[in-house]
Write an enzyme that holds these catalytic residues in place. Structure first.
Site, PDB file in Angstrom:
ATOM      1  N   GLN A 112       0.845  -1.191   0.000  1.00 29.39           N
ATOM      2  CA  GLN A 112       0.000   0.000   0.000  1.00 29.39           C
ATOM      3  C   GLN A 112       0.880   1.240   0.000  1.00 29.39           C
ATOM      4  O   GLN A 112       1.978   1.234   0.575  1.00 29.39           O
ATOM      5  CB  GLN A 112      -0.898   0.012   1.232  1.00 29.39           C
ATOM      6  CG  GLN A 112      -1.866   1.198   1.272  1.00 29.39           C
ATOM      7  CD  GLN A 112      -2.184   1.643   2.683  1.00 29.39           C
ATOM      8  OE1 GLN A 112      -1.367   1.499   3.590  1.00 29.39           O
ATOM      9  NE2 GLN A 112      -3.366   2.193   2.884  1.00 29.39           N
ATOM     10  N   TYR A 114       0.653   5.753   0.173  1.00 25.60           N
ATOM     11  CA  TYR A 114       0.009   7.062   0.171  1.00 25.60           C
ATOM     12  C   TYR A 114       0.947   8.022  -0.550  1.00 25.60           C
ATOM     13  O   TYR A 114       2.167   7.818  -0.546  1.00 25.60           O
ATOM     14  CB  TYR A 114      -0.224   7.575   1.592  1.00 25.60           C
ATOM     15  CG  TYR A 114      -1.258   6.832   2.395  1.00 25.60           C
ATOM     16  CD1 TYR A 114      -2.604   7.163   2.306  1.00 25.60           C
ATOM     17  CD2 TYR A 114      -0.885   5.813   3.258  1.00 25.60           C
ATOM     18  CE1 TYR A 114      -3.561   6.486   3.060  1.00 25.60           C
ATOM     19  CE2 TYR A 114      -1.827   5.132   4.020  1.00 25.60           C
ATOM     20  CZ  TYR A 114      -3.163   5.473   3.912  1.00 25.60           C
ATOM     21  OH  TYR A 114      -4.100   4.802   4.654  1.00 25.60           O
ATOM     22  N   HIS A 259     -13.132   2.869   3.412  1.00 19.95           N
ATOM     23  CA  HIS A 259     -12.134   2.787   4.491  1.00 19.95           C
ATOM     24  C   HIS A 259     -12.746   2.162   5.740  1.00 19.95           C
ATOM     25  O   HIS A 259     -12.401   2.528   6.872  1.00 19.95           O
ATOM     26  CB  HIS A 259     -11.573   4.174   4.806  1.00 19.95           C
ATOM     27  CG  HIS A 259     -10.085   4.190   5.035  1.00 19.95           C
ATOM     28  ND1 HIS A 259      -9.182   4.359   4.014  1.00 19.95           N
ATOM     29  CD2 HIS A 259      -9.341   4.042   6.162  1.00 19.95           C
ATOM     30  CE1 HIS A 259      -7.948   4.335   4.504  1.00 19.95           C
ATOM     31  NE2 HIS A 259      -8.022   4.131   5.810  1.00 19.95           N
ATOM     32  N   ARG A 262     -14.313   4.633   8.107  1.00 16.44           N
ATOM     33  CA  ARG A 262     -13.403   5.457   8.905  1.00 16.44           C
ATOM     34  C   ARG A 262     -13.120   6.821   8.280  1.00 16.44           C
ATOM     35  O   ARG A 262     -12.360   7.598   8.831  1.00 16.44           O
ATOM     36  CB  ARG A 262     -12.084   4.708   9.111  1.00 16.44           C
ATOM     37  CG  ARG A 262     -12.243   3.436   9.930  1.00 16.44           C
ATOM     38  CD  ARG A 262     -11.027   2.541   9.842  1.00 16.44           C
ATOM     39  NE  ARG A 262      -9.814   3.186  10.336  1.00 16.44           N
ATOM     40  CZ  ARG A 262      -9.510   3.316  11.630  1.00 16.44           C
ATOM     41  NH1 ARG A 262     -10.344   2.870  12.551  1.00 16.44           N
ATOM     42  NH2 ARG A 262      -8.386   3.886  11.995  1.00 16.44           N
TER      43      ARG A 262
END
Length: 365
Positions: A112, A114, A259, A262
């Site tokens: 993953q 970001y 998410h 969330r």
């Protein structure tokens, strides 16, 4: 027993936590029609996704701070995923480094990512994934900001940089967990350790969250696509127009996710928007559904509505907290067994025929 800080981190959602419940309630709207007089003596749950041979149509989604469920939890997840032949996506906020997790022989590891304000960190994380032999990046795009999560706020998570008195008392009550953690050294975000984001786990959590770039746009997705030659999954897509544009930029797969409830609250349940996103993604881009999956029937319901695979988050974190690698392996076996049961009773013998049958297998309840 987990300290409240980490128990609430996994369980909680944003604002009123409406979306957390909506993800589960969406599955209650559907039933699966039994079929009879079909040969179901041999049922296979195996499928193929982005070049990965999966023994079951689900994967372990990235869960930040999963290593706080139990000492060594990230490696336990990798080993369990390898044993049961399902993919595992390592969170950016992993306690164990990507390099150490990728050392688990035979595991199908995704990374993953970001996009951080400091693009050099992002560029370095891409290079690290490449050097580890990772074939697939999963870009999370639904976190331009971190909204109020009441449980985290109450516990001081991502607000405090050192444990409060209340946190210390919670650690004391979870004394077995605390002793196990201390015995192996104070945990830190090992995956982000090279970037000097803080000395303690709490300080790193606060700093890293502030590094996620709120100005992320389609140009940044184009930039990342140009940086990475492997498979690219875009996670956090909830609108069909966004899905179509991701495909146009070059995404290989779309992950429908809110998410786990969330982020935006209230938001639609992922199952409710899944068919529209499948339609807008076209025949060349696979779709994965995340958020709310708990039972084998949930997986079958999602596959019948166009998902190629589903992703699990909280279930695998709770399994590791409850009993470590053995319990996670048991959970994976149990879910696969439920899927097999539902497929057989619905008259389908493989994932391909299940997906071909589509919504005709289902009834609105």
């Amino acid at each position: 027993m987990l300290p409240r800080l980490f128990r609430d981190y996994v369980a909680g959602g944003a604002h009123g936590e409406v979306s957390v419940q909506a993800n589960r309630d969406a599955f209650k709207k559907w039933t699966i029609v039994p079929r009879c007089l079909r040969d179901v003596s041999q049922v296979s749950t195996a499928t193929r996704w982005l070049g990965y041979d999966c023994a079951a149509p689900f994967m372990l989604a990235p869960v930040g701070f999963a290593g706080m469920m139990r000492c060594g939890a990230d490696l336990m997840a990798a080993r369990a995923a390898e044993k049961k032949k399902i993919p595992f996506c390592v969170s950016t906020f992993s306690i164990t480094s990507l390099e150490d997790i990728c050392a688990v022989q035979g595991a199908d590891i995704l990374a993953q990512i970001y996009v951080f304000c400091d693009r050099e960190i992002t560029r370095d994380m891409i290079n690290r994934a490449r050097q580890c032999g990772v074939r697939t990046l999963m870009l999370t795009v639904d976190t331009p900001i971190t909204p109020l999560r009441p449980r985290d706020e109450k516990n001081g998570f991502r607000r405090l940089t050192n444990p409060s008195v209340a946190q210390m008392l919670s650690f004391a009550r979870a004394w077995r967990w605390s002793l196990n953690m201390v015995r192996h050294g104070m945990p830190v975000l090992g995956n982000l350790q090279p970037y000097g984001l803080g000395r303690t786990l709490l300080e790193q959590a606060k700093t890293a969250a502030s590094q996620i770039d709120p100005s992320l746009t389609w140009k940044d997705l184009e930039w990342l696509r140009a940086q990475w030659g492997g498979n690219l999954v875009v996670k956090g897509v909830m609108h069909p127009d966004d899905a179509a544009r991701c495909v146009a930029v070059g995404a290989d797969s779309i992950m429908v996710s809110n998410h786990g409830g969330r982020q935006l609250d209230p938001s639609p349940a992922t199952l409710d928007v899944l068919p529209d996103i499948v339609a807008s993604s076209g025949p060349t881009c696979s779709v994965v559904m995340d958020s709310g999956v708990r039972r084998g029937a949930d997986v079958v319901c999602a596959l019948a509505q166009g998902s190629s695979l589903v992703a699990l988050g909280r279930p695998w974190a709770w399994a590791l907290a409850a009993g470590g690698e053995a319990t996670l392996t048991e959970m994976i076996d149990g879910l696969q067994g439920e899927i097999r049961d539902v497929m057989a009773l619905a008259g389908t013998t493989c994932v391909e025929t299940l997906r071909s049958a589509g919504p005709a297998m289902l009834r609105r309840s």
